[in-house]
Scaffold this active site. Structure first.
Site, mmCIF file in Angstrom:
data_model
loop_
_atom_site.group_PDB
_atom_site.id
_atom_site.type_symbol
_atom_site.label_atom_id
_atom_site.label_comp_id
_atom_site.label_asym_id
_atom_site.label_seq_id
_atom_site.Cartn_x
_atom_site.Cartn_y
_atom_site.Cartn_z
ATOM 1 C CE LYS A 30 -3.901 -1.958 2.509
ATOM 2 N NZ LYS A 30 -4.979 -1.998 1.466
ATOM 3 N NE ARG B 285 -10.782 -9.492 -4.102
ATOM 4 C CZ ARG B 285 -11.005 -8.323 -4.682
ATOM 5 N NH1 ARG B 285 -11.257 -8.602 -6.027
ATOM 6 N NH2 ARG B 285 -10.980 -7.387 -4.278
#
Length: 507
Positions: A281, A355
């Protein structure tokens, strides 16, 4: 922990630090809400005018303080805004009562006891006031000097709440108060978990918290460590946790009732810290990533609350716990993982890790053939762009069930919005080397994530996905009964879904 009592005592004779009353917005001037009659009488029926002189309008979130009238044992009156007054004969909305009670609790931090003289029309109002007060009184001071004694920030949480008009011998009132206490205490425990720094809450530590709570409340618990995950073929959870020195865990919590006719499975994303992995990030996006386990915290809290409430439904919670870190052993973009279902996934972005852990847990939950599965996750920034910071998205493989979940959230005061699963977006996740990729089209990214998860739900099983990326962590100032930091988003919705399933009213 804030104590809760119901009281039929008259406000003037009650020993407390403050009397909390409600004031609403009338057509032309503020209106004193029911419950404040004794205070109004002491002001010769002119309390509304006094409050208006002090600047009160009755707007939601507004607080006006004034000295208690002569003859009152409490020294202070706190008038909190309820928003628009209901029409003639109408009752105040439960969420308005929750918010007002929460605002008062935050305002009275540092005091010992508050007597709430807000409108009590029925048991539902008792529950709303109690819940709002207990949630509003929350604080997280564990890491401040002197900790929970309040000296770290100068003020301890409000110690005791008495709901005036709540009848302790009335079964409905008593049940509403007990429900509010159980739900609020477990939701606040979820907030504690979200707020705990990641150096103290890795997957193993989270699993230990779940084990302790399960033992306390008669919940069966099973923890799969890295060896068990490898033996079982949980490639998604292992792949995400591969770069961290803290090994992943899959925790299964099982609450069962001898009277249950339905079985629900709740699945939570539990990334105890999300650096993005190799797809690191950028600066400015890492500071709050301890909150990426909010979904697992919500599931954990909901299962424990269901057990405390003794709901006549079987609820299984799955906590998919991992830490997503970059290192020489981390999963790389381009790697292919073999999931617990047997499907292979090409990892195009290691920051789309939630996910992957959910996929394994969803397939594990599906193996038990529950009547419905609900997963909860801080899954996509795209959902925040779509719905903002206070509303979560709801996707499902069944429109009726999606509507039922959205309605359940509305019933408990959590804002949600139904979202579609457009079939044309599925093609974007086609992979030349694997069964599916973990990324698809950039536009509609929140919906793409939902479509990915749907691939790992067992055939014929009703499923809903809650993307709580926006409301799970409040980076702004506190409002209503919502504090800064971890919010406990989705806990109340999950509990309500379980209650509806228990009563046979869940579509």
């Amino acid at each position: 922990m804030t104590a809760l009592t119901l009281s039929t005592a008259a406000a003037p004779g009650l020993r407390a630090d403050a009397i909390v009353i409600g004031v609403a917005k009338g057509d032309k001037a503020p209106v004193v809400a029911p419950g404040a009659e004794a205070v109004d009488k002491a002001y010769d029926g002119r309390l509304a005018g006094v409050l208006e002189t002090l600047g009160a309008s009755g707007a939601e979130g507004e607080v006006t303080k004034l000295p208690a009238p002569p003859g009152f044992k409490a020294p202070l009156v706190v008038a909190v805004g309820l928003g628009a007054a209901p029409g003639k004969g109408g009752a105040y909305d439960a969420e308005a009562l929750r918010k007002a009670a929460g605002v008062a609790a935050r305002t009275l931090a540092g005091t010992k006891k508050a007597a709430y003289a807000l409108p009590v029309a029925d048991a539902a109002a008792v529950g709303a006031i109690a819940e709002g007060a207990l949630l509003g009184a929350y604080s997280f001071d564990a890491y401040k000097e002197n900790g929970k004694n309040g000296k770290g920030n100068g003020k301890a949480p409000l110690a005791e709440v008495a709901v005036l008009g709540g009848k302790p011998r009335d079964k409905a009132h008593k049940a509403a108060a007990e429900r509010a206490t159980a739900v609020a205490e477990e939701l606040n425990r979820a907030r504690d978990l979200v707020n705990t720094p990641p150096n103290d809450l890795n997957p193993e530590a989270f699993a230990a918290v779940a084990q302790a709570a399960a033992k306390e409340h008669g919940i069966k618990v099973q923890v799969l460590d890295e060896k068990a995950l490898a033996k079982g073929g949980y490639g998604g959870i292992l792949g995400v946790g591969a770069g961290s020195a803290s090994a992943p865990r899959l925790v299964k919590l099982s609450y069962t009732s001898s009277k249950a006719k339905k079985h629900l499975a709740f699945v939570g994303k539990g990334i105890t810290y999300d650096s993005g992995g190799i797809s690191l990030k950028p600066a400015g996006h890492n500071e709050t990533m301890k909150c990426d386990m909010s979904g697992a915290a919500a599931v954990f809290a909901a299962v424990v609350a269901a057990a405390r409430l003794g709901l006549d439904v079987n609820v299984t919670g799955w906590l998919a716990l991992a830490e997503n870190m970059p290192s020489g052993s981390a999963t790389r973009p381009g790697d292919v993982l073999r999931m617990y279902s047997g499907k292979t996934v090409e990892v195009l972005n290691t920051d789309a890790e939630g996910r992957l852990v959910l996929a394994d847990a969803l397939w594990a939950a599906s193996a038990e053939k529950p009547d419905a599965i609900v997963d909860v996750a801080t899954l996509t920034g795209a959902m925040m762009l779509a719905l903002g910071s206070r509303t979560f998205g709801v996707m499902a493989n069944d429109d009726t069930f999606r509507s039922a979940v959205v309605e359940a959230s509305a019933q408990v005061g959590e804002a949600s919005w139904p979202m579609p699963l457009p079939e044309h977006l599925r093609k974007g996740m086609d992979s030349p080397v694997a069964d599916i990729a973990n990324m698809g089209e950039r536009m509609g990214g929140g919906l793409v994530a939902g479509l990915f998860l749907r691939e790992f739900v067992g055939e014929g099983i009703t499923w809903a996905h809650l993307d709580i990326a926006g409301p799970a962590f409040n980076e702004g100032g506190p409002f209503g009964y919502t504090p800064k930091g971890g919010t406990g988003s989705a806990v109340r919705t999950l509990v309500r879904v379980a209650e509806l399933a228990a009563s046979g009213d869940l579509a």
